[in-house]
Structure formats: structure tokens, C-alpha cells
Design an enzyme around this catalytic site. Structure first.
Site, PDB file in Angstrom:
ATOM      1  N   LYS A  84       1.050  -1.029  -0.198  1.00 53.11           N
ATOM      2  CA  LYS A  84       0.055   0.052  -0.168  1.00 53.11           C
ATOM      3  C   LYS A  84       1.096   1.115   0.326  1.00 53.11           C
ATOM      4  O   LYS A  84       1.655   1.383   0.504  1.00 53.11           O
ATOM      5  CB  LYS A  84      -0.387  -0.343   1.350  1.00 53.11           C
ATOM      6  CG  LYS A  84      -1.928   0.983   1.492  1.00 53.11           C
ATOM      7  CD  LYS A  84      -3.612   0.538   2.383  1.00 53.11           C
ATOM      8  CE  LYS A  84      -4.018   1.164   2.773  1.00 53.11           C
ATOM      9  NZ  LYS A  84      -5.142   0.912   3.645  1.00 53.11           N
ATOM     10  N   ILE A  85       0.667   1.974  -1.027  1.00 55.73           N
ATOM     11  CA  ILE A  85       1.847   3.260  -1.086  1.00 55.73           C
ATOM     12  C   ILE A  85       0.406   4.585  -1.136  1.00 55.73           C
ATOM     13  O   ILE A  85      -0.517   4.777  -1.942  1.00 55.73           O
ATOM     14  CB  ILE A  85       1.928   3.104  -2.822  1.00 55.73           C
ATOM     15  CG1 ILE A  85       3.278   1.659  -2.374  1.00 55.73           C
ATOM     16  CG2 ILE A  85       2.857   4.634  -2.844  1.00 55.73           C
ATOM     17  CD1 ILE A  85       3.602   1.640  -3.907  1.00 55.73           C
TER      18      ILE A  85
END
Ligand code: G3P
Length: 219
Positions: A84-85
């Protein structure tokens, strides 16, 4: 249609996974803090409970740091963990690099259709628009989902739209009506989706009557 749990509480994940319809889990630094547990330990445990995609978030703010953390998480954690970014310029570059390396990503903290499109162009596996937090500002979170889905249709985008920051069951139904691929929600919403007072009342009545059937020796 995918249903994800938005929690790092393994007891809750076990409970919902037992229903047989859990497709994945999303975590974030705040949810990890709430769990009170070690980040990698809890994500590894979640990934054992649920075989679907499990989002683990990077905490570096620069591209190189995000890529390094993402690769390290992939190396240390089970295969179904995805990275997750945050939806920043640096996050976009990291998404492009991780995607090229064959690593699946979930671009988070998306609050506009343009952000979602940029993340899709970078090759994100998922983009996560935060509906509830938009509603909280007095704007319409669901309008964002509609806008994203419309642009997706124009270009045949393959990135999945993962509606997040879900506050109530109608958010989930509205997302499904708009064709969002995935919804991530707290345990409470999962439970609200299956519950209906008339089901409970009807079942009570059936059970009472069946007890009388049994008492009469007719079962
Ligand atoms: O996964 C993160 C997102 O769902 C956040 O939800 O309730 O903190 O706005 P919330």
C-alpha cells in the site's frame, strides 16, 4: 465484486473469514497502532487467515524508501501481501517501479478522480478512494466513485477500484451499483450487511413452532 475487511484485529478477521466470503484485508499504520502488535507479525498472521490480497502500507515518504520498504515487506511476508502506497508524486514513481518488478500495489489516500487516474497510469493493482472522509468534509464521496468508474469505462483501465473509508452499509451497496470492484469495510459493516430484524424475528417464530412440533412427537 470483492469484500475486504479494513482492520488489523486478527480475532475479527478470523470471525468474518469463517463466513466464507472474505476476499482480502486492508491495513494502515493507524490500524496497526490500534492492534497494539508488531507490524510484520500481525500482517503475516492476517495473511495466514485470509488467502486474498492483504495490504501492508509503506511509511517512507520518498520513492527510494517506499520501493525499499515494499520489496522488504514482499521478501519477509507471505505471497498474498500487497504493498500500500500513498497517492503522492513519490508514491506514483514507487508504484511504477514496484509494478515493473512484478509487485502488486494498492494506492491509498485517493480523494480525486485525477489521483485515481494517475495511480492507474503508474500500474497500480488497486486504487483506494476514501469515501467516508470525503463525506466528512461535506462533499459527496459516492460522486467520486461514479466519476472514477466513468473514466475507467472510457479507457478500459484494469486497475481495480477499492472503495475505502466506508461508514455504513448503504455505502457498500451504492459502490456495487456503480460497479466498484472492491469495498473494504470495518467488521461492524460486514455484520450490518447480513443482519435484518425481520430475519431474527422470523427465525424466532420458526424455532418456537418447531419446538412444539417436536413436543408433539411430529419431528
Ligand atoms: O483503509 C483505510 C480507510 O478505509 C480509512 O477509513 O474510517 O479511517 O476513514 P477511515
Amino acid at each position: 465484486m470483492e469484500f475486504f475487511l479494513d482492520t488489523a484485529d486478527v480475532d475479527e478477521i478470523r470471525e468474518i473469514a469463517a463466513w466464507g466470503i472474505l476476499d482480502g484485508v486492508t491495513t494502515n499504520p493507524s490500524l496497526i497502532k490500534k492492534s497494539g502488535r508488531d507490524f510484520k507479525t500481525v500482517v503475516a498472521e492476517i495473511a495466514e487467515i485470509c488467502s486474498g490480497p492483504i495490504s501492508a502500507e509503506v511509511t517512507a515518504l520518498d520513492t527510494a524508501g517506499m520501493v525499499e520498504q515494499g520489496k522488504a515487506l514482499k521478501a519477509d511476508l507471505p505471497d498474498n501481501v500487497i504493498i500500500k502506497i500513498p497517492c503522492t508524486a513519490e508514491g506514483l514513481a514507487a508504484t511504477k517501479i514496484l509494478t515493473a518488478a512484478g509487485i502488486k500495489t494498492n494506492v491509498t489516500l485517493v480523494f480525486s478522480a485525477s489521483q485515481a487516474l494517475m495511480a492507474a497510469k503508474a500500474g497500480a493493482t488497486y486504487v483506494s478512494p476514501f469515501i467516508g472522509r470525503i463525506d466528512d468534509t461535506g462533499s459527496d464521496g459516492m460522486a467520486l466513485i461514479a466519476e472514477i468508474m466513468a473514466t475507467w469505462d472510457n479507457y478500459g483501465v484494469t486497475t481495480k477500484v477499492l472503495a475505502a473509508s466506508i461508514r455504513h452499509p448503504t455505502h457498500v451497496l451504492a459502490c456495487m451499483q456503480l460497479g466498484a470492484h472492491t469495498v473494504t469495510m470495518p467488521t461492524k459493516i460486514f455484520k450490518q450487511l447480513i443482519s435484518h430484524p425481520l430475519t431474527d424475528k422470523g427465525l424466532d417464530g420458526f424455532m418456537r413452532d418447531w419446538a412444539e412440533v417436536e413436543a408433539a412427537g411430529n419431528a
